[in-house]
Design a protein around this motif. Sequence first.
Motif, PDB file in Angstrom:
ATOM      1  N   ALA A 178       0.829  -1.207   0.000  1.00  0.00           N
ATOM      2  CA  ALA A 178       0.000   0.000   0.000  1.00  0.00           C
ATOM      3  C   ALA A 178       0.861   1.255   0.000  1.00  0.00           C
ATOM      4  O   ALA A 178       0.566   2.229  -0.713  1.00  0.00           O
ATOM      5  N   GLU A 179       1.921   1.261   0.780  1.00  0.00           N
ATOM      6  CA  GLU A 179       2.807   2.428   0.825  1.00  0.00           C
ATOM      7  C   GLU A 179       3.525   2.623  -0.505  1.00  0.00           C
ATOM      8  O   GLU A 179       3.715   3.753  -0.970  1.00  0.00           O
ATOM      9  N   SER A 180       3.932   1.532  -1.128  1.00  0.00           N
ATOM     10  CA  SER A 180       4.600   1.648  -2.415  1.00  0.00           C
ATOM     11  C   SER A 180       3.629   2.132  -3.495  1.00  0.00           C
ATOM     12  O   SER A 180       4.014   2.892  -4.389  1.00  0.00           O
ATOM     13  N   MET A 181       2.367   1.714  -3.422  1.00  0.00           N
ATOM     14  CA  MET A 181       1.356   2.230  -4.346  1.00  0.00           C
ATOM     15  C   MET A 181       1.139   3.722  -4.122  1.00  0.00           C
ATOM     16  O   MET A 181       0.958   4.493  -5.074  1.00  0.00           O
ATOM     17  N   ARG A 182       1.200   4.166  -2.856  1.00  0.00           N
ATOM     18  CA  ARG A 182       1.059   5.595  -2.564  1.00  0.00           C
ATOM     19  C   ARG A 182       2.163   6.392  -3.269  1.00  0.00           C
ATOM     20  O   ARG A 182       1.905   7.434  -3.880  1.00  0.00           O
ATOM     21  N   VAL A 183       3.409   5.893  -3.179  1.00  0.00           N
ATOM     22  CA  VAL A 183       4.536   6.583  -3.807  1.00  0.00           C
ATOM     23  C   VAL A 183       4.321   6.693  -5.313  1.00  0.00           C
ATOM     24  O   VAL A 183       4.556   7.741  -5.922  1.00  0.00           O
ATOM     25  N   ARG A 184       3.852   5.631  -5.930  1.00  0.00           N
ATOM     26  CA  ARG A 184       3.667   5.638  -7.374  1.00  0.00           C
ATOM     27  C   ARG A 184       2.488   6.510  -7.798  1.00  0.00           C
ATOM     28  O   ARG A 184       2.543   7.179  -8.842  1.00  0.00           O
ATOM     29  N   LEU A 185       1.422   6.514  -7.027  1.00  0.00           N
ATOM     30  CA  LEU A 185       0.289   7.386  -7.328  1.00  0.00           C
ATOM     31  C   LEU A 185       0.637   8.858  -7.088  1.00  0.00           C
ATOM     32  O   LEU A 185       0.159   9.747  -7.808  1.00  0.00           O
ATOM     33  N   LYS A 186       1.477   9.112  -6.084  1.00  0.00           N
ATOM     34  CA  LYS A 186       1.931  10.492  -5.854  1.00  0.00           C
ATOM     35  C   LYS A 186       2.739  10.989  -7.052  1.00  0.00           C
ATOM     36  O   LYS A 186       2.637  12.158  -7.458  1.00  0.00           O
ATOM     37  N   GLU A 200      -2.107  13.008   1.092  1.00  0.00           N
ATOM     38  CA  GLU A 200      -3.015  13.575   2.086  1.00  0.00           C
ATOM     39  C   GLU A 200      -3.846  12.505   2.791  1.00  0.00           C
ATOM     40  O   GLU A 200      -4.580  12.810   3.719  1.00  0.00           O
ATOM     41  N   TYR A 201      -3.722  11.263   2.354  1.00  0.00           N
ATOM     42  CA  TYR A 201      -4.547  10.194   2.903  1.00  0.00           C
ATOM     43  C   TYR A 201      -3.835   9.483   4.049  1.00  0.00           C
ATOM     44  O   TYR A 201      -2.615   9.311   4.041  1.00  0.00           O
ATOM     45  N   SER A 202      -4.625   9.065   5.034  1.00  0.00           N
ATOM     46  CA  SER A 202      -4.103   8.188   6.078  1.00  0.00           C
ATOM     47  C   SER A 202      -3.882   6.796   5.494  1.00  0.00           C
ATOM     48  O   SER A 202      -4.301   6.499   4.367  1.00  0.00           O
ATOM     49  N   ASP A 203      -3.249   5.921   6.270  1.00  0.00           N
ATOM     50  CA  ASP A 203      -3.017   4.561   5.785  1.00  0.00           C
ATOM     51  C   ASP A 203      -4.327   3.855   5.474  1.00  0.00           C
ATOM     52  O   ASP A 203      -4.446   3.180   4.436  1.00  0.00           O
ATOM     53  N   GLU A 204      -5.313   4.016   6.356  1.00  0.00           N
ATOM     54  CA  GLU A 204      -6.595   3.361   6.122  1.00  0.00           C
ATOM     55  C   GLU A 204      -7.318   3.957   4.917  1.00  0.00           C
ATOM     56  O   GLU A 204      -7.946   3.239   4.131  1.00  0.00           O
ATOM     57  N   GLN A 205      -7.249   5.281   4.769  1.00  0.00           N
ATOM     58  CA  GLN A 205      -7.863   5.908   3.599  1.00  0.00           C
ATOM     59  C   GLN A 205      -7.187   5.450   2.307  1.00  0.00           C
ATOM     60  O   GLN A 205      -7.840   5.256   1.282  1.00  0.00           O
ATOM     61  N   MET A 206      -5.868   5.268   2.379  1.00  0.00           N
ATOM     62  CA  MET A 206      -5.132   4.823   1.196  1.00  0.00           C
ATOM     63  C   MET A 206      -5.584   3.422   0.797  1.00  0.00           C
ATOM     64  O   MET A 206      -5.848   3.140  -0.380  1.00  0.00           O
ATOM     65  N   LYS A 207      -5.699   2.527   1.782  1.00  0.00           N
ATOM     66  CA  LYS A 207      -6.148   1.171   1.481  1.00  0.00           C
ATOM     67  C   LYS A 207      -7.571   1.167   0.934  1.00  0.00           C
ATOM     68  O   LYS A 207      -7.887   0.435  -0.010  1.00  0.00           O
ATOM     69  N   SER A 208      -8.438   1.986   1.528  1.00  0.00           N
ATOM     70  CA  SER A 208      -9.816   2.055   1.064  1.00  0.00           C
ATOM     71  C   SER A 208      -9.883   2.564  -0.374  1.00  0.00           C
ATOM     72  O   SER A 208     -10.663   2.045  -1.194  1.00  0.00           O
ATOM     73  N   THR A 209      -9.059   3.556  -0.690  1.00  0.00           N
ATOM     74  CA  THR A 209      -9.028   4.096  -2.055  1.00  0.00           C
ATOM     75  C   THR A 209      -8.570   3.045  -3.051  1.00  0.00           C
ATOM     76  O   THR A 209      -9.144   2.885  -4.135  1.00  0.00           O
TER      77      THR A 209
END
Length: 526
Positions: A178-186, A200-209
């Motif tokens: 999930a964190e690596s997906m955040r980096v790539r989406l950023k 801007e998303y929390s860890d849970e918000q990131m997973k939900s997205t």
Amino acid sequence: HTHNAQLAATIQACRSNHYALPTPSHSIPRGEGHSIPRRRVCSRDAHVRVGSSRSLDLFHRRIAPKEDPTQPPARQCEEMANRRNRASRIAAVALTLTVSHLASVRPYVATYDEINIRHSTAGTNGNKTYKVYEFKPHLPILGSSRLVPIASEDERHDPDVIWSTNAKLTEEIEAKVAESMRVRLKRRWDSGSASFDPSEYSDEQMKSTLHNMTQEELNSVDPNWNIFIQENTDGGMGGWPYWWMEHQLKPLCGYKRIHYATRSTQNDRFMDSWASALVQTGNSSLVFDPYLSRPLNFTEYIDEKMAFGSMHRLFLHVRDDITDAIDGYVTENHPGASDVASLPRATDVRTFWNSSVCNMHCDFRNRVSEIVRSMPERHSGIDANTDVVGFIHNKGRNAVHPDFIRGMLTTKIIVLAQRDRWEDHMRLYEALVSGAMVMSDPMTHWPHGLADGENIVVYHSWADLELKVLHYLSPANEEERVEIGRRGREAALRHQRPWQQAELLFLNDMSHRNPYGLFNKPRQGG
């Protein structure tokens, strides 16, 4: 669940379809000169599809009956159904018991030329290096010029490859993905090609997205980024990795980048039954084939469930401490020698195993060792040795005894036998790098680069074992024996070091998929 009616149909099929041969031994002929016990028709040659989180091999490994093989077939099928009914997590089993299907589940054979082609096309990504993030590293990639371990804190969320050698680290892997997906989406957001800022998303918000994105959208995020999940246990960890990848990991990153590697890509090895049959019949020509593993079919998980992008057969590896000890022995005892295979070898044949060291899943291995031990009684002039040399069990897996190295390097032929119920073992790679000619019982999928008659010799029965030992011990065939040992050592050192296996896995161009859903071709040896 609706499987009770299916079970009734299964029992009826077992009773009526193909198993009413009036033979007192309750056996079905399979080939010339041998037969397959009837109980195996229910437990091994059936086509099985398991639509649940349980393992593909759960039906065979834990439910198939292991009672008296002289029971009537109908009774055995009832036992099979009863045991299956107690496996609460199995949702459905469909059995197709036809002669044409029994023929279709034969092992897939790759020729030696195909092996070489497969190797030459692996890693077609040029000379690019890949940053690898390892969860609790087990198999080192040091030595590879293409795979670079993640070292800095800045890079740990942005690897080219995420590699876990422990598939049970589910929460840690999910968080990392999930964190690596955040980096790539950023990165997409910064370039103006994304509709939201994931920072801007929390860890849970990131997973939900991520869970709300389609598989097509997830797969399109940095499609060259890959995740490899690896399990290295002898008998496999059951069916939960398949369920986890399909239902937990895939919704976070898309299925195409997920690649699963396991040693459990075959099932139904019953070599203890062969050992029992040999004792009962005394038939030295009793062949292994009816008791050998059959390949599992993973195409459903790839094509229908899309649980992951590819499936790979995992193998054990050559230990660096073994190769270092061999080099040290040669330097000390044969200074200047450049060819390990042609060293003087006084002992004709050895197993480095006997019944004194194991009584669990070792019936076949112990029987083969006894056959080798007794060969001088049937063939004069042969020097056979089955002594256990050096460390055994866990200590033997983590330390090297000089007597073991000396024993291998002074032996012409090393005869190996795998465990009763599973394939592959460290002894194969230790024996190969010793330069001795190695003989082994068959494997469903051979390690990369190995082929029968080229760099290893496969035996298929007691009689076949003795015939081939005698053939290669003949002075007329010494050059051939030494050459096979030489090529076996070269294949092990060229393909079976840990980092070489990692490269073969990570840099695979995925262009070779066999009929069972494996993306690296089986290395068949005969």
